[in-house]
Design a protein around this motif. Sequence first.
Motif, PDB file in Angstrom:
ATOM      1  N   UNK A   1       0.838  -1.173  -0.175  1.00  0.00           N
ATOM      2  CA  UNK A   1       0.062   0.038  -0.125  1.00  0.00           C
ATOM      3  C   UNK A   1       0.809   1.251   0.049  1.00  0.00           C
ATOM      4  N   UNK A   2       0.257   2.431  -0.718  1.00  0.00           N
ATOM      5  CA  UNK A   2       1.205   3.487  -1.038  1.00  0.00           C
ATOM      6  C   UNK A   2       1.383   3.959   0.586  1.00  0.00           C
TER       7      UNK A   2
ATOM      8  N   UNK B   1      -9.308  -3.678  10.446  1.00  0.00           N
ATOM      9  CA  UNK B   1      -9.217  -2.445  10.675  1.00  0.00           C
ATOM     10  C   UNK B   1      -7.985  -1.633  10.175  1.00  0.00           C
ATOM     11  N   UNK B   2      -6.806  -2.296  10.406  1.00  0.00           N
ATOM     12  CA  UNK B   2      -5.484  -1.819   9.907  1.00  0.00           C
ATOM     13  C   UNK B   2      -5.601  -2.030   8.264  1.00  0.00           C
ATOM     14  N   UNK B   3      -5.937  -3.111   7.904  1.00  0.00           N
ATOM     15  CA  UNK B   3      -6.238  -3.295   6.334  1.00  0.00           C
ATOM     16  C   UNK B   3      -6.975  -2.331   5.732  1.00  0.00           C
TER      17      UNK B   3
ATOM     18  N   UNK C   1      -5.458   1.275   5.112  1.00  0.00           N
ATOM     19  CA  UNK C   1      -4.297   1.397   3.757  1.00  0.00           C
ATOM     20  C   UNK C   1      -5.137   2.292   2.518  1.00  0.00           C
ATOM     21  N   UNK C   2      -6.596   2.411   2.614  1.00  0.00           N
ATOM     22  CA  UNK C   2      -6.852   3.407   1.776  1.00  0.00           C
ATOM     23  C   UNK C   2      -7.752   4.444   2.347  1.00  0.00           C
ATOM     24  N   UNK C   3      -7.036   5.067   3.515  1.00  0.00           N
ATOM     25  CA  UNK C   3      -7.403   6.222   4.392  1.00  0.00           C
ATOM     26  C   UNK C   3      -6.300   7.023   3.974  1.00  0.00           C
ATOM     27  N   UNK C   4      -6.497   8.298   4.227  1.00  0.00           N
ATOM     28  CA  UNK C   4      -5.524   9.169   4.324  1.00  0.00           C
ATOM     29  C   UNK C   4      -5.029   9.596   5.563  1.00  0.00           C
ATOM     30  N   UNK C   5      -4.416  10.761   5.622  1.00  0.00           N
ATOM     31  CA  UNK C   5      -3.840  11.303   6.931  1.00  0.00           C
ATOM     32  C   UNK C   5      -4.600  11.807   7.535  1.00  0.00           C
ATOM     33  N   UNK C   6      -5.978  12.080   7.331  1.00  0.00           N
ATOM     34  CA  UNK C   6      -6.770  12.989   8.354  1.00  0.00           C
ATOM     35  C   UNK C   6      -7.118  12.253   9.519  1.00  0.00           C
TER      36      UNK C   6
ATOM     37  N   UNK D   1      -9.777   8.888  10.820  1.00  0.00           N
ATOM     38  CA  UNK D   1      -9.716   7.531   9.805  1.00  0.00           C
ATOM     39  C   UNK D   1     -10.106   6.347  10.662  1.00  0.00           C
ATOM     40  N   UNK D   2      -9.251   6.058  11.867  1.00  0.00           N
ATOM     41  CA  UNK D   2      -9.379   4.861  12.661  1.00  0.00           C
ATOM     42  C   UNK D   2     -10.922   4.757  13.001  1.00  0.00           C
ATOM     43  N   UNK D   3     -11.721   5.682  13.724  1.00  0.00           N
ATOM     44  CA  UNK D   3     -12.942   5.382  14.224  1.00  0.00           C
ATOM     45  C   UNK D   3     -13.866   5.312  13.084  1.00  0.00           C
ATOM     46  N   UNK D   4     -13.497   5.922  11.658  1.00  0.00           N
ATOM     47  CA  UNK D   4     -14.292   5.620  10.629  1.00  0.00           C
ATOM     48  C   UNK D   4     -14.345   4.392  10.063  1.00  0.00           C
TER      49      UNK D   4
END
Length: 817
Positions: A286-287, A398-400, A403-408, A411-414
Amino acid sequence: MAAVILGGCDPGSGTTSGGDAPPSASDSQASDDPAPDAGPTPAEAGPTSSELIAAAVASGELDEPTSLLHRVQAQFGDPALPDDLRGAPEPHDLGLFRQLRDTLEELPAEVAAQIQPFLLRPTDPASAFSVGGNAVASHRTVSAAYLGADTSSEDGRRCADGWTWEAAGSTPFRVWACKDQGAGPADTAIQTVSRIVQEHAPDMMLPAPAGLGEPIPDQPGADPAQRADTDIDIYILPTGWLAPARDCPLVGACTPKRIDSPLTGGITLQSRGYDFDGEFGPDPRPASGTSAYILLNASWLEDPTAAERDVVHELFHSLQYAHHANVADRWFDEASAVWSEIFYVPERSAAVHEEWLSDLQDSAVSLVAEVPGTQRYAAYLWPLFMHQERGAEWIFTTWTALESSGDEPGAVISAIDDVTSVSAIFSDFVVRMLNADLPGDPITPRFESLDPHFPDGSTPGMPTVVLEPGQFASVLGDDPIPGLGYRYLRVSLPGSEDEDVAVEITGDLARADGEQPSVAALVRTERADHRYHRQSVDLDRTSLCASGELLLAISNTSLDAADSTSGQLTVERAKEPRCDGLAGDVTISLTGDYHSPPDQIPVPDRAQAHLRGVLHVAVGKPVPGELSTSPDYHPNAGSRWTMVGEHEYEACVGPSADPCIGARTTTQELSADVEIDADSVGVGTGEDGGWTVTSSDYVRIDLTADGPVLRAEIPIERRTTVRRPDIPDETSTDTVMWSVSCPVEGRFWLGGPGDRFAMPGGTGGLPGRWTDDRSELTFDCKSTWQPRTYDSDVGETGQVTVLVSGTLRPADVSPGS
């Protein structure tokens, strides 16, 4: 310039904070004997170095670039850190290395030159952790004297005699140690870490959802002293780097007083990772992911429990980074890494709970708060809750998903919320974290059912409100609850240990959007075992009966930590007990008629009904619901139901309206006269539609969060006579049950042979309301509608009116009375 990001550090000893005070990292204790004449010693309480540095910047005593240098020095116990900036032990500064990544090249050259050595691998010639240059002298050792490196040092922590390494079996990890204490101790340290890696890494690297998957391979040559491999490097730093011996900057100057805080047990740093360059096809990573390397504190290897937990914790960080290395929600980095210590080393989980449980229970900040201190470690209880709710795979996936989330932020709770609504389950988490072992098991399940080492019965430091008869107390007015935050409150009711007393809870506590927090009450009752039950509280007004005490768990379910509550919550104890039984009459009547369209000739369908009944309600004192989520209710104690009425239905005899060979008339006498008593048996056998009383469920009043609801299953006996042309009359008797409600539509006859009468309605119960002084409970229903049997408006006429009304008052009602 090399740049890395501080990703995670191993947790340390948690401390109990009193009441609603925020958790602090400043209570860790220094060990070993004090150092004589050693100069300043690290503070054992008070502000941390980070806080002292921040204050100096705010006052203008320090500029921003120099503050970054001092923050780095504080991280590693550099003797160059000014004495007045040496503070209490604290977790590693999680935002520091991200900031350095973005700003290092912009810093003044003299400041950057002092910071950069700390950002290099320990075996790098320019690293702060080694003396002079380090290079490969043999296949598994690195000599500091190789190439004529300067091996003199004023700082005894710097590795002078070189490094030795060993691959951790078949895992993609390599362990390094300094040889300053001799090859034997270095090999022992390596073997200790290697054994832990080989035991746990294979399970940790299983593909999701069974694990986090493999780490991103390191970049060959990232460590200038190693062979061209892609293993993840683990460096065991000499004592003093991660557990600073700040008393003795010079070797031999004194006896070091080491700060043995597990907060400084290890750091996992990011590395760019192997560059595929298309050699093996597209890069599968993942990027958002990176490789990593790990720095471990040598002193912690002396403690088997600390060593195993530390290594697992840092391994988990290195695997997290393979999915997303720059998640803004750093709390989940640490929370899930602490959880991994429990999951992979369950026999040592008691130490985790001892360190962190009380910190989270007593925290005044949001679960997801990004604040200095130990909060992010103590938040381990949320991944443990996720594990108990849906299995460990929820943490891994959740960690997987990240990978597609940004740095905002958020993101975790989402990502968690995409699986199960966090708002819907957060109040359950808060109640479970209360962790009280109470009669009746109102908290089900508890964490100890997942982890037998969990300290069941260890509760938060709850403030207590004492209410004498007629007293009230308002709380939380000056204590806003942040989103995903919580508060606990104990309400003591002196003199009521063996009797139930009425308590009323109201409040204007709400968020900016008007939503109330979730309030759960654990209510103690007067039963012989004084069992507790859980009841939901509506702050508009909730009345309940309690004996001795009740516990409140208040949670703000907003996912936005900044979305705090305002207002207050008020708890009031009645002057007189209002927890008696209830008695009174509820009258039920129905009148109705129906006519089919007039073009149905020669015999249009018609029906009419009239009935009147009285339900004498006599219910006992409130008792807890059968389930932990059920409301209190008043059980049946000796109610009575009487009724008289009639029903008549006329329709065409034949397969359809045309041709019609005559009229069929069904008449029914409706009646009831039965004592509703749990020790008596009603009409019929129950199997043929009759009524058999086997429990108190047939008449009860549920004290729901929306108010009291009368629920009753009452019988109506039907004596039916059917008349047809040229056929003898047919007579039968049966019983139909009616669920008392306020119906809003329906037929009042059943299709099929005999067209027998049936009360319209449903099973929702009959809502009631208390008068303001709670002296009367009233029911008042009037419902009118036109019955229909056809799909369109084709001229049907008629009207049905149902009236249900009555008043109940407190009374001493006992079973069978």
